[in-house]
Design a protein around this motif. Structure first.
Motif, PDB file in Angstrom:
ATOM      1  N   LYS A  71      -3.965   3.640   3.678  1.00 60.00           N
ATOM      2  CA  LYS A  71      -4.775   1.641   4.028  1.00 60.00           C
ATOM      3  C   LYS A  71      -6.475   2.581   4.108  1.00 60.00           C
ATOM      4  O   LYS A  71      -6.289   3.854   4.303  1.00 60.00           O
ATOM      5  CB  LYS A  71      -4.206   1.778   5.554  1.00 60.00           C
ATOM      6  CG  LYS A  71      -3.111   1.550   5.680  1.00 60.00           C
ATOM      7  CD  LYS A  71      -2.440   0.248   5.820  1.00 60.00           C
ATOM      8  CE  LYS A  71      -0.735  -0.416   5.476  1.00 60.00           C
ATOM      9  NZ  LYS A  71      -1.264  -1.758   5.393  1.00 60.00           N
ATOM     10  N   SER A  99       1.166  -1.232  -0.067  1.00 61.19           N
ATOM     11  CA  SER A  99       0.376  -0.249   0.230  1.00 61.19           C
ATOM     12  C   SER A  99       0.468   1.345  -0.052  1.00 61.19           C
ATOM     13  O   SER A  99       0.400   2.449   0.802  1.00 61.19           O
ATOM     14  CB  SER A  99      -0.473   0.102   0.866  1.00 61.19           C
ATOM     15  OG  SER A  99      -1.764  -0.692   1.131  1.00 61.19           O
ATOM     16  N   THR A 131       2.049   6.404   2.101  1.00 62.15           N
ATOM     17  CA  THR A 131       1.395   4.814   2.828  1.00 62.15           C
ATOM     18  C   THR A 131      -0.301   5.461   2.781  1.00 62.15           C
ATOM     19  O   THR A 131      -0.418   6.437   3.459  1.00 62.15           O
ATOM     20  CB  THR A 131       1.828   4.634   4.515  1.00 62.15           C
ATOM     21  OG1 THR A 131       3.406   4.159   4.543  1.00 62.15           O
ATOM     22  CG2 THR A 131       0.939   3.373   3.985  1.00 62.15           C
TER      23      THR A 131
END
Length: 83
Positions: free
Chosen positions: A48, A18, A46
């Motif tokens: 998520k 990710s 990153t």
């Protein structure tokens, strides 16, 4: 800095971790000196659940120093090591 434009975008994605890596350049002027500012960045992001959870930037600090005029040009050279 006042930014006028950005270009050179390259996007690299790693679906397993990710992580998205962005490469790009920005262009503008330093407010106090009026000097041109051109810099290149790498951002490591990153993601998520469609949200940015971490963002880290890397840039060329020397480009910043040039734009703001640091160190000042009137600085005396270091004479301690000259022959």
């Amino acid at each position: 800095m006042v930014l006028h434009s950005a270009d050179g975008l390259a996007v690299h994605r790693d679906a397993e971790t990710s992580v998205v890596v962005l490469e790009y350049a920005v262009h503008g002027r330093a407010v106090h000196t009026g000097r041109a500012y051109d810099n290149h960045f790498v951002s490591v992001i990153t993601v998520k659940d469609r949200r940015v959870t971490h963002w880290r930037d890397y840039l060329d600090p020397v480009a910043v120093f040039r734009a703001i005029g640091w160190p000042t040009e009137h600085r005396q050279p270091n004479r301690c090591c000259r022959n």
